[in-house]
Design a protein around this motif. Sequence first.
Motif, short mmCIF file in Angstrom:
data_model
loop_
_atom_site.label_atom_id
_atom_site.label_comp_id
_atom_site.label_asym_id
_atom_site.label_seq_id
_atom_site.Cartn_x
_atom_site.Cartn_y
_atom_site.Cartn_z
N SER A 285 2.04 117.19 118.09
CA SER A 285 1.49 117.26 116.67
C SER A 285 0.09 116.56 116.55
O SER A 285 -0.87 117.35 115.71
N ASN A 286 -0.21 115.63 117.06
CA ASN A 286 -1.23 114.94 116.96
C ASN A 286 -2.36 115.84 117.47
O ASN A 286 -3.69 115.85 116.81
N LEU A 287 -2.19 116.55 118.51
CA LEU A 287 -3.17 117.44 119.26
C LEU A 287 -3.37 118.44 118.36
O LEU A 287 -4.70 118.93 118.15
N ASP A 288 -2.40 119.00 117.63
CA ASP A 288 -2.67 119.99 116.82
C ASP A 288 -3.41 119.52 115.54
O ASP A 288 -4.28 120.56 115.17
N ASP A 289 -3.50 118.51 115.17
CA ASP A 289 -4.05 117.91 113.98
C ASP A 289 -5.75 117.88 114.60
O ASP A 289 -6.56 118.24 113.45
N THR B 177 -9.59 113.00 126.65
CA THR B 177 -8.07 113.14 126.37
C THR B 177 -7.76 114.25 127.55
O THR B 177 -6.58 114.00 127.83
N ALA B 178 -8.42 115.26 127.68
CA ALA B 178 -8.24 116.14 128.63
C ALA B 178 -8.09 115.59 129.92
O ALA B 178 -6.97 115.91 130.84
N GLU B 179 -8.86 114.71 130.35
CA GLU B 179 -8.61 113.82 131.71
C GLU B 179 -7.24 112.97 131.60
O GLU B 179 -6.78 112.86 132.73
N ALA C 181 -8.01 112.04 114.26
CA ALA C 181 -6.89 112.69 115.07
C ALA C 181 -7.02 112.34 116.48
O ALA C 181 -5.99 112.03 116.92
N PHE C 182 -8.18 112.23 117.06
CA PHE C 182 -8.27 111.95 118.44
C PHE C 182 -7.84 110.46 118.69
O PHE C 182 -7.07 110.17 119.67
N GLU C 183 -8.12 109.71 117.52
CA GLU C 183 -7.60 108.21 117.62
C GLU C 183 -6.23 108.04 117.61
O GLU C 183 -5.27 107.46 118.34
N HIS C 184 -5.56 109.06 116.77
CA HIS C 184 -4.23 109.22 116.76
C HIS C 184 -3.54 109.55 117.98
O HIS C 184 -2.34 109.18 118.33
N VAL C 185 -4.12 110.34 118.65
CA VAL C 185 -3.53 110.84 120.23
C VAL C 185 -3.66 109.82 121.07
O VAL C 185 -2.83 109.52 121.91
N ALA C 186 -4.54 108.99 121.07
CA ALA C 186 -4.70 107.88 121.95
C ALA C 186 -3.93 106.94 121.67
O ALA C 186 -3.34 106.29 122.50
#
Length: 144
Positions: free
Chosen positions: A22-26, A64-66, A128-133
């Motif tokens: 969901s975070n990646l989708d955001d 993120t991809a790595e 959103a990237f920070e939320h993914v992390a």
Amino acid sequence: MNRLNESFITPFDREDIYRLASNLDDVMDAMEAASDLIVLYQLDHLPKDVVRQVEVLERAAELTAEAMPRLRSMKNLNEYWIEVNRLENQGDQVYRRLLAKLFSGEYDALTVMKMKEVVDALEEAADAFEHVANTVESIAVKES
């Protein structure tokens, strides 16, 4: 999501997988919104700092991809979330400078409104990237 629902055994909690997806989708939604707004508003010229904002997003995407394949082993992930957090802070600084430039009087009011929506969407993508992390960190801590 379908694959998650069909899997009996998952590498970590289903809720965490769903939150991560969901975070990646955001992230994607915010970046798509920014690019759509540029086209829809017919913005031919953007302030130079928008390039810096995009560079932050590009680096966060690369990291993120790595990091995603490393979720299987849960190893060497702490550098990922630390660097994405640093990038998000850098993105915040660029965002604030962009806002100051937009409201400096250099642009007419309508252009300011249009460009502000674009830079807001790019800032949302950085958040959103920070939320993914943060989600990756939470998963790694929970699984260790």
